[in-house]
Each structure stands twice: as C-alpha cells, then as structure tokens.
Scaffold this active site. Sequence first.
Site, PDB file in Angstrom:
ATOM      1  N   LYS A  49      -9.695  -0.635  -5.780  1.00  0.00           N
ATOM      2  CA  LYS A  49      -9.764   0.012  -4.462  1.00  0.00           C
ATOM      3  C   LYS A  49     -11.111   0.670  -4.223  1.00  0.00           C
ATOM      4  O   LYS A  49     -11.581   1.465  -5.041  1.00  0.00           O
ATOM      5  CB  LYS A  49      -8.649   1.071  -4.387  1.00  0.00           C
ATOM      6  N   HIS A  72       0.848  -1.205   0.000  1.00  0.00           N
ATOM      7  CA  HIS A  72       0.000   0.000   0.000  1.00  0.00           C
ATOM      8  C   HIS A  72       0.880   1.249   0.000  1.00  0.00           C
ATOM      9  O   HIS A  72       1.403   1.636   1.043  1.00  0.00           O
ATOM     10  CB  HIS A  72      -0.906   0.003   1.244  1.00  0.00           C
ATOM     11  N   ASP A  91       1.253   2.584   3.581  1.00  0.00           N
ATOM     12  CA  ASP A  91       0.397   3.750   3.367  1.00  0.00           C
ATOM     13  C   ASP A  91       1.211   5.042   3.390  1.00  0.00           C
ATOM     14  O   ASP A  91       0.722   6.076   3.833  1.00  0.00           O
ATOM     15  CB  ASP A  91      -0.744   3.812   4.388  1.00  0.00           C
ATOM     16  N   HIS A 150       1.331   5.438  -1.684  1.00  0.00           N
ATOM     17  CA  HIS A 150       0.919   6.574  -2.520  1.00  0.00           C
ATOM     18  C   HIS A 150       2.190   7.139  -3.129  1.00  0.00           C
ATOM     19  O   HIS A 150       2.986   7.781  -2.428  1.00  0.00           O
ATOM     20  CB  HIS A 150       0.210   7.637  -1.681  1.00  0.00           C
ATOM     21  N   HIS A 169       2.836  14.550   1.601  1.00  0.00           N
ATOM     22  CA  HIS A 169       2.196  15.848   1.315  1.00  0.00           C
ATOM     23  C   HIS A 169       3.237  16.915   1.598  1.00  0.00           C
ATOM     24  O   HIS A 169       3.970  16.821   2.594  1.00  0.00           O
ATOM     25  CB  HIS A 169       1.005  16.095   2.253  1.00  0.00           C
ATOM     26  N   HIS A 207     -10.712   0.942   1.845  1.00  0.00           N
ATOM     27  CA  HIS A 207     -10.535   1.989   2.861  1.00  0.00           C
ATOM     28  C   HIS A 207     -11.766   1.873   3.746  1.00  0.00           C
ATOM     29  O   HIS A 207     -12.870   2.266   3.357  1.00  0.00           O
ATOM     30  CB  HIS A 207     -10.420   3.377   2.219  1.00  0.00           C
ATOM     31  N   HIS A 245      -4.770  -0.704   5.943  1.00  0.00           N
ATOM     32  CA  HIS A 245      -4.334   0.121   7.082  1.00  0.00           C
ATOM     33  C   HIS A 245      -5.281   0.048   8.275  1.00  0.00           C
ATOM     34  O   HIS A 245      -5.852   1.046   8.699  1.00  0.00           O
ATOM     35  CB  HIS A 245      -4.101   1.578   6.672  1.00  0.00           C
TER      36      HIS A 245
HETATM   37  O1  DOR Z   1      -3.793   9.494   5.494  1.00  0.00           O
HETATM   38  C1  DOR Z   1      -4.138   9.183   4.367  1.00  0.00           C
HETATM   39  N1  DOR Z   1      -3.555   9.724   3.282  1.00  0.00           N
HETATM   40  N2  DOR Z   1      -5.109   8.282   4.222  1.00  0.00           N
HETATM   41  C2  DOR Z   1      -5.626   8.000   3.022  1.00  0.00           C
HETATM   42  O2  DOR Z   1      -6.530   7.193   2.943  1.00  0.00           O
HETATM   43  C3  DOR Z   1      -5.159   8.713   1.806  1.00  0.00           C
HETATM   44  C4  DOR Z   1      -3.793   9.210   1.982  1.00  0.00           C
HETATM   45  C5  DOR Z   1      -3.376  10.217   0.930  1.00  0.00           C
HETATM   46  O3  DOR Z   1      -3.606   9.959  -0.263  1.00  0.00           O
HETATM   47  O4  DOR Z   1      -2.792  11.230   1.286  1.00  0.00           O
HETATM   48 ZN    ZN Z   2      -3.547   4.952   1.523  1.00  0.00          ZN
END
Ligand code: DOR
Ligand code: ZN
Length: 356
Positions: free
Chosen positions: A102, A16, A250, A18, A254, A139, A177
Amino acid sequence: MTSPVKLTIRRPDDWHVHLRDGAVMAGVLHWTARQFGRAIVMPNLSPPVTSVEAASRYRQRILEALPAGVDFTPLMVAYLTDASDPDELARGFAEKVFAAAKLYPAHATTGSAHGVTDIARIRPALERMAGIGMPLLVHGEVTDADIDVFDREAVFIKRTLAPLVRDLPELKVVFEHITTEEAAQFVLASGSNVAATITPQHLHINRNAMLVGGIRPHAYCLPVAKRENHRLALRKAATSGSAKFFLGTDTAPHRVETKEAACGCAGIFNAPFALESYVTVFDQEGALDRFEAFASENGPRFYGLPLNEGTVTLERAAVVVPDRFETGDIALVPFHAGETLGWRMAVQPSTSATGT
Ligand code: DOR
Ligand code: ZN
C-alpha cells in the site's frame, strides 16, 4: 415485471478494510467476517505493518479474534515507506503473507506519517512488484498544503498516478476508494492492470452530507466525499458492469469521542451494513444483475485469486441501522446510523468461504 424479493450471490470479499487491532478489532471483526470470505486488511497500524514478520503476527491476531466457526481469510498488505526493501516485499509475496503493498503518501490520512514522501524513493520496490505481479494499492491524494482538499485526488492522478502507470505498464494498480469522475475516467481509460475500489459512502453521499445543517463528523472520511456529479459518476462506474471496479468498503472505525471532537478523525464505520448499503445502490440504479460481479468476481479476478465458494442471500426488507454499537467501553457510530435500509442479509453465508 416485479422486482425480486431475494438476491443470492456468490460469497463476496471486501478489498479494503481497516480491522485495527486489540479491543477495537475484537469488537468489529465479526461484522466483516460474517459477510465476506476474504478481506484486504490495511496496514496503517501504529507502528505500521512493514515487515513479513509483522504481517504474519497481525494475521495470527486476526485469526485468533475470529468468532468460532466463521471461515474468513485476512489478506495482508505491506505498508510502503521510503525505506521499503524490495527483497522483503518479494519474499512476503512469495510466501503468501503479503497479498499487495500500500502506498500512503506521507501525511495524507490516518496512520500515514510513515508513508512515502516522494514516489521516486520507492521506484526499486515498484519495479520489483511489477516484475512479480504484486499489486500496488494506492491512496490517491497529494498532500501539498496549497492544493484544496477537494482537488487532491484529481491532482494526484495528473502528478503521480498517470506518470506511474505510463512508466511501469506491467504494474498492477488498485486505485483505492475513488471519489471523483476524473478517477473513474482514468481507470476506465487505463489498461487491464489498473482497477479501483469504491466505498458505500461515496456511492451514497456527497459533501453536503458533511456540511449542511451542521457539521457531521460521521460522514467525514478521506478522500473526502465530493460534489454530486462525482457521486453520480461513481454510481455509474460501479454499476456499469466493467470488471475494473470492485467492492472495497474502507470501513474505518474510530471511537465516537475521537470522531465527535474539535479535530475529528477521518473514517466511516460501514462494516455492519456494508452489503445492504451497496445492494441498495445497485437496486436504485436498476443494476441488481451486476451486483455479483462487483461484489464477488471482479476483485478476485484482478488479484488472481479463486472465486469464493458458498453464497449470501439478501432480501428486500426494512432494516433499521442502530445509532451506535457498543463493545466493552468502545462506542462506534455506523454509516447510515438511524436510517432504514430496504435490504437485509437473509441467510448466513455457508461456512465454505474460499475456493481452492
Ligand atoms: O477515512 C479514512 N480513514 N481514510 C483513510 O485513508 C484511512 C482511514 C483510517 O485508517 O481511519
Ligand atoms: Zn482505507
């Protein structure tokens, strides 16, 4: 007995991640690729990855952004919407573009605005997936305004997941998660078609980490960390030796200014020290002998994929996690920023990543 100084395990996978896109992807991808042979890549881009064509193009962008000589396989995921076409999902799975699909309940988290408004609407897609063995990644949070954010996972199990698993007993489901004792219990009590990923942060922190002594945006992710009893239940599940639990970081980068804001984004960037973070937990729990199964075996077996070739070695040594990483004009704050971990990666993985 003295504790081992080094631990060599089969090269692991991250079930998992991103990876984002564009400049952020270019800045973070190497962290995942240096540790993991494969990763399940979340499709919550803007716009989301809903078609076979979009997933193929995204996969190509990832491969082009990889550092030279790194053997890493991105596994792509279809983003389910109310309009998902079962034929498109089945075609992507047959063509080995989609490894899974998903389910984001609409408005549950970052990039979920196009998610599913009512699970009944994707019933034909889920039935097709059950028929072809295509895993559903979930999720697991309800979005109802009257449900407390700390209860959203437990309510989701009762209202959505339990009925789904009962009605479609063939469907392979990864409860992503997980953050609660209820989730760990649900997975354990379900058949072998139901498994779960567990993140490093949910093994290390409870909700106090976010809220005590000031508000700490870098400890905020969704599903949000819960009370201490839940963290302990997750540690027990992860280190239990059950094949139902496997590694899924996960990692969700950001930019720092979007985390440290009046309305900060959800997501913890844990990729840089993910293995070190997990192995610390297994060490603390006296379960180093169970780390390889969690990191490198349970995931591929659930997905029906070969185990990786090659190894990684972790060694007991102090490593200081930097306060931030900068790449171009992007600054990212990692999980464990400023802390000293007791494990570090010793040897780069051999270049042979996946089996045949
Ligand atoms: O904390 C998270 N960030 N949970 C999620 O489900 C998405 C992820 C994100 O894409 O930033
Ligand atoms: Zn995620």
